[in-house]
Design a protein around this motif. Structure first.
Motif: not given
Ligand SMILES: Nc1ncnc2c1ncn2[C@@H]1O[C@H](COP(=O)(O)OS(=O)(=O)O)[C@@H](OP(=O)(O)O)[C@H]1O
Length: 212
Positions: A96, A174-178
């Motif tokens: 991302d 899914k590492c939380g870039t959003r």
């Molecule tokens: N602070 C924190 N702690 C733990 N998890 C977190 C956090 N912030 C975001 N998230 C989870 O990260 C997932 C979204 O990551 P991305 O924004 O990189 O998603 S994407 O790759 O663009 O689809 C998404 O996971 P899923 O809900 O399983 O999809 C978010 O719940």
């Protein structure tokens, strides 16, 4: 307690077991009715609280997301002391990339001619919602982006002063870039649209002019 005809017949026949069974059934019926009434009343109370108390309904995830977008809306950015900037959000398979920029002073001439600025009345926030909402269902369609065709987006970006982002957020899926982006864009000097524009994975060959 009222007895049914069958219950009375059992009692008259001096059938104590049958009579007791009917009594047990009557007790269970009363318990079931009482339980149903309690559940109904509780459900009604909870429903009433959700409808009548905006603070509770506003705490939903959808409302939170809308508020986050509103915090970065064009109107907010035009307040004195606010800045303006352009943001491009990218997505690459496996990675991302979110880009943004900000910190432009309000009286900067670039401000009025900046990226995502439209001639029509539609605000950036409105468009961001459309693009953001469409993105999930249209992610595999490379000819469209957030409900708008590539051509229409290119037509919107005709201003030569549109800028590239000042910073990008890069991370694996899914590492939380959003989440990181949404927190950063809460700052009034940061400009950030909602959707990923997929420049690197889909439109890279169209060059920086498309990206601006
Ligand atoms: N602070 C924190 N702690 C733990 N998890 C977190 C956090 N912030 C975001 N998230 C989870 O990260 C997932 C979204 O990551 P991305 O924004 O990189 O998603 S994407 O790759 O663009 O689809 C998404 O996971 P899923 O809900 O399983 O999809 C978010 O719940």
């Amino acid at each position: 307690m009222d007895f049914t005809t069958d219950e009375l017949a059992c009692v008259r026949r001096h059938d104590p077991i049958g009579g007791m069974n009917f009594l047990n059934i009557a007790r269970r019926k009363r318990k079931f009715v009482a339980f149903t009434a309690i559940v109904s009343v509780c459900g009604y109370l909870v429903y009433s609280m959700l409808i009548c108390c905006p603070a509770i309904s506003h705490s939903s995830g959808v409302r939170l997301r809308q508020n986050l977008h509103i915090l970065g809306s064009e109107d907010d950015l035009r307040q004195p002391g606010g800045g303006d900037g352009g943001l491009h959000v990218y997505g690459v398979d496996g990675v991302d990339i979110h880009g943004f920029y900000g910190g432009v002073k309000p009286d900067d001439p670039v401000k009025r001619e900046n990226i995502w600025e439209d001639e029509d009345d539609e605000t950036d926030t409105d468009r961001d919602f459309e693009r953001y909402d469409d993105e999930d269902t249209d992610d595999t369609n490379h000819t469209r982006l957030g409900g708008k065709s590539v051509d229409s987006i290119a037509a919107n970006k005709t201003n030569a002063t549109r800028k590239l982002p000042q910073a990008v957020i890069i991370g694996v899926k899914k590492c939380g870039t959003r989440a990181l982006l949404e927190f950063i864009r809460m700052h009034p000097d940061v400009r950030a649209p909602g959707p990923e524009v997929h420049f690197f994975d889909r439109f890279y060959t169209l060059g920086e002019d498309w990206y601006r």
